[in-house]
Design a protein around this motif. Structure first.
Motif, mmCIF file in Angstrom:
data_model
loop_
_atom_site.group_PDB
_atom_site.id
_atom_site.type_symbol
_atom_site.label_atom_id
_atom_site.label_comp_id
_atom_site.label_asym_id
_atom_site.label_seq_id
_atom_site.Cartn_x
_atom_site.Cartn_y
_atom_site.Cartn_z
ATOM 1 N N LEU A 138 0.987 -1.395 0.286
ATOM 2 C CA LEU A 138 0.390 -0.028 0.097
ATOM 3 C C LEU A 138 1.035 1.287 -0.102
ATOM 4 O O LEU A 138 0.108 2.373 -0.678
ATOM 5 N N ALA A 139 1.478 1.220 0.681
ATOM 6 C CA ALA A 139 2.689 2.414 0.825
ATOM 7 C C ALA A 139 3.078 2.704 -0.779
ATOM 8 O O ALA A 139 3.404 3.388 -1.196
ATOM 9 N N LEU A 140 4.227 1.387 -1.040
ATOM 10 C CA LEU A 140 4.750 1.810 -1.908
ATOM 11 C C LEU A 140 3.660 2.454 -3.387
ATOM 12 O O LEU A 140 3.761 2.975 -4.145
ATOM 13 N N LYS A 141 2.411 1.722 -2.933
ATOM 14 C CA LYS A 141 1.485 2.523 -4.437
ATOM 15 C C LYS A 141 1.239 3.818 -3.561
ATOM 16 O O LYS A 141 0.571 4.576 -4.952
ATOM 17 N N TYR A 149 7.930 -1.264 -8.610
ATOM 18 C CA TYR A 149 7.830 -3.087 -7.989
ATOM 19 C C TYR A 149 7.980 -4.382 -8.535
ATOM 20 O O TYR A 149 6.551 -4.100 -9.133
ATOM 21 N N GLU A 150 8.954 -5.322 -8.493
ATOM 22 C CA GLU A 150 8.672 -6.367 -8.310
ATOM 23 C C GLU A 150 8.124 -7.626 -7.303
ATOM 24 O O GLU A 150 8.472 -6.944 -6.322
ATOM 25 N N PHE A 151 7.447 -8.142 -7.363
ATOM 26 C CA PHE A 151 7.074 -8.736 -6.111
ATOM 27 C C PHE A 151 6.818 -9.774 -5.972
ATOM 28 O O PHE A 151 6.834 -10.559 -7.369
ATOM 29 N N PRO A 178 19.127 -4.777 0.737
ATOM 30 C CA PRO A 178 17.514 -5.093 1.364
ATOM 31 C C PRO A 178 16.880 -4.305 2.794
ATOM 32 O O PRO A 178 18.265 -3.895 3.975
ATOM 33 N N ILE A 179 16.014 -4.477 2.995
ATOM 34 C CA ILE A 179 15.244 -3.934 4.244
ATOM 35 C C ILE A 179 13.875 -4.691 4.892
ATOM 36 O O ILE A 179 13.073 -4.596 4.009
ATOM 37 N N ALA A 180 14.285 -4.703 5.944
ATOM 38 C CA ALA A 180 13.630 -5.789 6.555
ATOM 39 C C ALA A 180 12.116 -4.835 8.113
ATOM 40 O O ALA A 180 12.680 -3.840 7.944
ATOM 41 N N GLU A 181 11.107 -5.944 7.890
ATOM 42 C CA GLU A 181 10.140 -5.206 9.283
ATOM 43 C C GLU A 181 9.400 -4.041 8.383
ATOM 44 O O GLU A 181 10.037 -2.910 7.379
ATOM 45 N N SER A 182 8.160 -4.137 8.188
ATOM 46 C CA SER A 182 7.277 -3.594 7.746
ATOM 47 C C SER A 182 7.343 -1.616 8.418
ATOM 48 O O SER A 182 6.801 -1.216 7.478
ATOM 49 N N LEU A 183 7.169 -1.317 9.271
ATOM 50 C CA LEU A 183 7.019 -0.183 10.037
ATOM 51 C C LEU A 183 8.873 0.247 9.748
ATOM 52 O O LEU A 183 7.977 2.056 8.637
ATOM 53 N N VAL A 184 9.691 -0.230 9.829
ATOM 54 C CA VAL A 184 11.227 -0.362 8.600
ATOM 55 C C VAL A 184 10.926 0.640 7.015
ATOM 56 O O VAL A 184 11.324 1.197 6.655
ATOM 57 N N ILE A 185 10.365 -0.215 6.971
ATOM 58 C CA ILE A 185 10.500 -0.214 5.149
ATOM 59 C C ILE A 185 9.826 1.098 5.059
ATOM 60 O O ILE A 185 9.788 1.702 4.129
ATOM 61 N N ILE A 186 8.493 1.437 5.401
ATOM 62 C CA ILE A 186 7.872 2.343 5.367
ATOM 63 C C ILE A 186 8.488 3.491 5.349
ATOM 64 O O ILE A 186 8.590 4.380 4.312
ATOM 65 N N GLU A 187 9.347 3.907 6.174
ATOM 66 C CA GLU A 187 9.508 4.764 6.609
ATOM 67 C C GLU A 187 10.822 5.387 6.026
ATOM 68 O O GLU A 187 11.342 5.846 5.575
ATOM 69 N N TYR A 188 11.642 4.014 5.600
ATOM 70 C CA TYR A 188 13.147 3.989 4.183
ATOM 71 C C TYR A 188 11.822 5.109 2.738
ATOM 72 O O TYR A 188 12.286 5.283 2.742
ATOM 73 N N ILE A 189 10.794 3.421 2.528
ATOM 74 C CA ILE A 189 10.072 4.197 0.956
ATOM 75 C C ILE A 189 9.970 5.968 1.135
ATOM 76 O O ILE A 189 10.476 6.275 0.309
ATOM 77 N N ASP A 190 9.551 6.303 2.936
ATOM 78 C CA ASP A 190 9.328 7.833 2.589
ATOM 79 C C ASP A 190 9.832 8.928 2.683
ATOM 80 O O ASP A 190 10.307 9.443 2.336
ATOM 81 N N GLU A 191 11.610 8.310 3.159
ATOM 82 C CA GLU A 191 12.759 9.196 3.070
ATOM 83 C C GLU A 191 13.843 9.096 1.682
ATOM 84 O O GLU A 191 13.883 9.503 1.484
ATOM 85 N N ASP A 197 -4.205 15.950 4.450
ATOM 86 C CA ASP A 197 -4.737 15.316 3.326
ATOM 87 C C ASP A 197 -4.549 14.316 2.499
ATOM 88 O O ASP A 197 -4.972 13.842 1.608
ATOM 89 N N ASN A 198 -3.999 13.762 3.037
ATOM 90 C CA ASN A 198 -3.245 11.984 2.115
ATOM 91 C C ASN A 198 -2.893 11.044 2.827
ATOM 92 O O ASN A 198 -2.736 11.010 4.452
ATOM 93 N N VAL A 199 -3.149 10.136 2.687
ATOM 94 C CA VAL A 199 -3.110 8.473 3.284
ATOM 95 C C VAL A 199 -1.161 8.768 4.002
ATOM 96 O O VAL A 199 -0.419 9.427 2.769
ATOM 97 N N GLY A 200 -1.014 7.823 5.138
ATOM 98 C CA GLY A 200 -0.128 8.171 5.591
ATOM 99 C C GLY A 200 0.452 6.834 6.774
ATOM 100 O O GLY A 200 -0.371 6.002 6.632
ATOM 101 N N LEU A 201 1.459 7.106 7.079
ATOM 102 C CA LEU A 201 2.347 5.987 7.951
ATOM 103 C C LEU A 201 0.472 4.634 8.801
ATOM 104 O O LEU A 201 0.440 4.032 8.700
ATOM 105 N N LEU A 202 0.101 6.421 9.860
ATOM 106 C CA LEU A 202 -0.524 5.684 10.236
ATOM 107 C C LEU A 202 -1.786 5.116 10.133
ATOM 108 O O LEU A 202 -2.435 4.315 10.520
ATOM 109 N N ASP A 203 -2.587 6.240 8.652
ATOM 110 C CA ASP A 203 -3.602 5.071 8.348
ATOM 111 C C ASP A 203 -3.748 3.911 7.864
ATOM 112 O O ASP A 203 -4.360 3.246 7.281
ATOM 113 N N ILE A 204 -2.433 3.728 6.739
ATOM 114 C CA ILE A 204 -1.784 2.188 6.864
ATOM 115 C C ILE A 204 -2.081 1.255 7.602
ATOM 116 O O ILE A 204 -2.421 0.051 7.676
ATOM 117 N N VAL A 205 -1.451 1.639 8.789
ATOM 118 C CA VAL A 205 -1.539 0.866 9.912
ATOM 119 C C VAL A 205 -3.165 0.814 10.588
ATOM 120 O O VAL A 205 -3.748 -0.510 10.645
#
Length: 180
Positions: free
Chosen positions: A24-27, A33-35, A66-79, A156-164
């Protein structure tokens, strides 16, 4: 096709809420991305190499790293992809609050929900009560920290907390349907 240094690969499992939140964060960010579907009963060598500590999905591989753990990954995506929409607030205090509530959901609410799923009888009744208590804390925290007219928790847009939050809402709804 994306050049190798810009390649994004997500190793995950179709039924994983944690994988789904990364997708969802990637989208939301519009990142191609490749799954790679992982069989967690027969873990791939790539998954074991990319996540040698926990040996589980999801793992995001970007630029071969590689980056592991979903919350860490989402922060990495945003950064890494700083263009809008942002998944975390720019203000450090607001960002810390979002991280706090995401961590609360991840650690406390999820544990309570899993207790409901793993128990029955009186133990399950106590676990359900604990879930309700955690949800009340969450509701009060969200209302106290994120009051406003936006349909999203922090802007005004979907963020980390909305996703979780959405993920736990789905989990609770599925539990209600399965107990009918």
């Amino acid at each position: 096709m994306a050049r190798e240094e810009n390649k994004v690969v997500l190793h995950g499992m179709w039924a994983s809420l944690f994988t789904e939140r990364v997708e969802l964060a990637l989208k939301v960010k519009g990142i191609e991305y490749e799954f790679v579907e992982e069989d967690l009963t027969n873990k791939s060598e790539a998954l074991l190499r990319y996540n040698p500590v926990h040996k589980k999905a999801p793992v995001l591989v970007h630029n071969g790293k590689p980056i592991a753990e979903s919350l860490v990954i989402i922060e990495y995506i945003d950064e890494t992809w700083k263009e809008d929409p942002r998944l975390l607030p720019q203000d450090p205090h607001a960002r810390a609050k979002a991280r706090f509530w995401a961590s609360f959901l991840q650690q406390q609410l999820l544990e309570a929900i899993f207790s409901v799923l793993k128990t029955d009888g009186e133990a399950q009744e106590r676990a359900v009560k604990e879930v309700h208590e955690k949800l009340k804390v969450l509701e009060e925290g969200i209302n106290g920290n994120y009051a406003g007219g936006s349909p999203f928790i922090n802007g005004d847009n979907v963020g980390l907390l909305d996703i979780v939050v959405c993920q736990y809402w789905v989990l609770i709804k599925l539990r209600k349907k399965s107990s009918v």
